[in-house]
Scaffold this motif. Structure first.
Motif, short mmCIF file in Angstrom:
data_model
loop_
_atom_site.label_atom_id
_atom_site.label_comp_id
_atom_site.label_asym_id
_atom_site.label_seq_id
_atom_site.Cartn_x
_atom_site.Cartn_y
_atom_site.Cartn_z
N MET A 1 28.18 36.26 33.14
CA MET A 1 29.41 35.99 33.84
C MET A 1 28.78 35.26 35.08
O MET A 1 27.91 35.61 35.68
N PHE A 2 29.59 34.29 35.57
CA PHE A 2 29.40 33.57 36.66
C PHE A 2 30.49 33.43 37.39
O PHE A 2 31.60 33.57 37.22
N MET A 3 30.22 33.08 38.75
CA MET A 3 31.26 32.98 39.88
C MET A 3 31.17 31.78 40.45
O MET A 3 30.56 31.34 40.87
N ALA A 4 32.32 30.82 40.80
CA ALA A 4 32.41 29.54 41.26
C ALA A 4 32.99 29.79 42.53
O ALA A 4 34.40 30.26 42.52
N GLU A 5 32.68 29.06 43.82
CA GLU A 5 33.66 29.19 45.06
C GLU A 5 33.92 27.77 45.27
O GLU A 5 33.05 26.64 45.10
N PHE A 6 35.03 27.36 45.68
CA PHE A 6 35.77 25.89 45.62
C PHE A 6 36.28 26.10 47.13
O PHE A 6 37.07 26.97 47.68
N LYS A 7 36.09 25.01 47.81
CA LYS A 7 37.00 24.59 48.94
C LYS A 7 37.85 23.88 48.76
O LYS A 7 37.88 22.84 47.94
N VAL A 52 28.04 27.93 42.32
CA VAL A 52 28.06 28.72 41.16
C VAL A 52 27.04 29.66 41.12
O VAL A 52 25.80 29.37 41.45
N ILE A 53 27.31 31.15 41.00
CA ILE A 53 26.31 31.94 40.92
C ILE A 53 26.59 32.90 39.74
O ILE A 53 27.84 32.95 39.40
N GLU A 54 25.25 33.62 39.24
CA GLU A 54 25.64 34.64 38.57
C GLU A 54 26.15 36.02 38.99
O GLU A 54 25.76 36.22 40.06
N ALA A 55 27.13 36.55 38.40
CA ALA A 55 27.73 37.54 38.81
C ALA A 55 27.81 38.73 38.07
O ALA A 55 28.47 38.49 37.14
N ARG A 56 27.03 39.84 38.29
CA ARG A 56 27.24 41.10 37.62
C ARG A 56 28.69 41.81 37.64
O ARG A 56 29.18 42.23 36.74
N ARG A 57 28.89 41.87 39.08
CA ARG A 57 30.32 42.76 39.37
C ARG A 57 31.10 41.76 40.29
O ARG A 57 30.89 42.13 41.41
N PRO A 58 31.51 40.85 39.94
CA PRO A 58 32.14 39.74 40.84
C PRO A 58 33.52 40.39 41.55
O PRO A 58 34.18 40.98 40.60
N LEU A 59 33.72 40.43 42.58
CA LEU A 59 34.91 40.72 43.26
C LEU A 59 35.34 42.16 42.95
O LEU A 59 36.35 42.53 43.35
#
Length: 70
Positions: A1-7, A52-59
């Motif tokens: 699972m990955f998480m992306a941050e957008f501006k 974009v980062i790998e996320a084990r437990r995002p948010l």
């Protein structure tokens, strides 16, 4: 699972949003996030991919996160 941050930009306003990306590798996640930003840029709000980062437990704020911060 990955998480992306957008501006996001709208006129002189800026803010950030994060999205979960389903992918099997970081490269695939980055490609999907870039494509997502391109598709979202159809209106007045401009989307820019930050990272974009790998996320084990995002948010999630749970006992594990609170313990780690203590």
């Amino acid at each position: 699972m990955f998480m992306a941050e957008f501006k996001l930009r709208f006129g002189d306003k800026e803010w950030y949003v994060r999205r979960i990306v389903e992918a099997s590798s970081l490269e695939e996640a980055e490609e999907k996030a870039k494509r997502y930003a391109e598709l979202m840029n159809r209106g007045e709000v401009k989307w820019e991919l930050g990272y974009v980062i790998e996320a084990r437990r995002p948010l999630i704020i749970g006992d594990e996160e609170l313990k780690r911060l203590s």
